[in-house]
Design an enzyme around this catalytic site. Sequence first.
Site, mmCIF file in Angstrom:
data_model
loop_
_atom_site.group_PDB
_atom_site.id
_atom_site.type_symbol
_atom_site.label_atom_id
_atom_site.label_comp_id
_atom_site.label_asym_id
_atom_site.label_seq_id
_atom_site.Cartn_x
_atom_site.Cartn_y
_atom_site.Cartn_z
ATOM 1 N N HIS A 1 35.277 -54.397 61.679
ATOM 2 C CA HIS A 1 33.910 -53.923 61.432
ATOM 3 C C HIS A 1 33.448 -52.955 62.504
ATOM 4 O O HIS A 1 34.012 -52.871 63.602
ATOM 5 C CB HIS A 1 32.943 -55.115 61.351
ATOM 6 C CG HIS A 1 32.583 -55.687 62.691
ATOM 7 N ND1 HIS A 1 31.500 -55.251 63.418
ATOM 8 C CD2 HIS A 1 33.174 -56.659 63.436
ATOM 9 C CE1 HIS A 1 31.427 -55.933 64.558
ATOM 10 N NE2 HIS A 1 32.431 -56.791 64.587
ATOM 11 N N CYS A 2 32.406 -52.218 62.162
ATOM 12 C CA CYS A 2 31.666 -51.419 63.130
ATOM 13 C C CYS A 2 30.199 -51.661 62.802
ATOM 14 O O CYS A 2 29.830 -52.804 62.512
ATOM 15 C CB CYS A 2 32.077 -49.946 63.085
ATOM 16 S SG CYS A 2 32.134 -49.187 61.443
ATOM 17 N N GLY B 1 30.492 -50.107 58.752
ATOM 18 C CA GLY B 1 31.772 -50.308 58.089
ATOM 19 C C GLY B 1 32.264 -49.124 57.300
ATOM 20 O O GLY B 1 32.861 -49.295 56.229
ATOM 21 N N SER C 1 33.215 -45.735 59.216
ATOM 22 C CA SER C 1 33.915 -44.725 60.001
ATOM 23 C C SER C 1 34.898 -45.324 61.006
ATOM 24 O O SER C 1 36.111 -45.256 60.814
ATOM 25 C CB SER C 1 32.902 -43.826 60.718
ATOM 26 O OG SER C 1 33.538 -42.776 61.409
ATOM 27 N N ARG C 2 34.393 -45.957 62.065
ATOM 28 C CA ARG C 2 35.286 -46.498 63.092
ATOM 29 C C ARG C 2 36.206 -47.584 62.547
ATOM 30 O O ARG C 2 37.428 -47.543 62.760
ATOM 31 C CB ARG C 2 34.450 -47.044 64.263
ATOM 32 C CG ARG C 2 33.817 -45.982 65.122
ATOM 33 C CD ARG C 2 32.698 -46.523 65.997
ATOM 34 N NE ARG C 2 31.494 -46.794 65.221
ATOM 35 C CZ ARG C 2 30.314 -47.112 65.761
ATOM 36 N NH1 ARG C 2 30.199 -47.234 67.075
ATOM 37 N NH2 ARG C 2 29.266 -47.326 64.991
#
Length: 207
Positions: A144-145, A148, A150-151
Amino acid sequence: MSWRYARPSRMEVSDKTTGHHLQRILHYSVAPCRPLPGSRPSECAIHGVDCDEVYPGIYIGDADSARNKVFLRIMGITHILNTAEGSRYGQVDTGHIFYRDMPNIRYMGFPMLDQPTTDISRYFYIASKFIENAISSGGKVLVHCLVGMSRSATCVLAHLMISKKMTAVEAIRTVRMRRDIRPNDGFLQQLADLDNELKREQTYSSY
């Protein structure tokens, strides 16, 4: 469980992958609409989190999915990879202490910002090893970022390329079938660089 992904046609394969090429693939790939067999998307709706299983045992989610311990227990998540660890704007302030009451959870965090200049490639192989360890042990991993897209998505794409031997195009199409992802332009270029690196390694190993 068998797994299939759509391979690109010969017209879509060039000698060198570029970030611009991956942008086009991302834009024209299939919109997410197909949950994996046996997945429980209703649990995401019930708990108000944005999370999708994009490959068997691999989930991409937002900050709420990572913070919702009831959801994590119900889904059987055993590993969490926070690709936005930190307390700055755009980051998610969780960590080992946050999950201390969940001894079954293994945690890893990368202190990254969602910026094209961020060197996410330095984490590609570390992330892939963590994800593969989760899957090979029969667990489930949440990557996760903040939202959810890009990274976290970039790290999952890199894993599919490194461990599952997919090309960047195949990885993007595989994930896009189940989740809307939008790695920034810098991340796409770093995935293109990884794709070219893996192609060279494959070519050398064939001799």
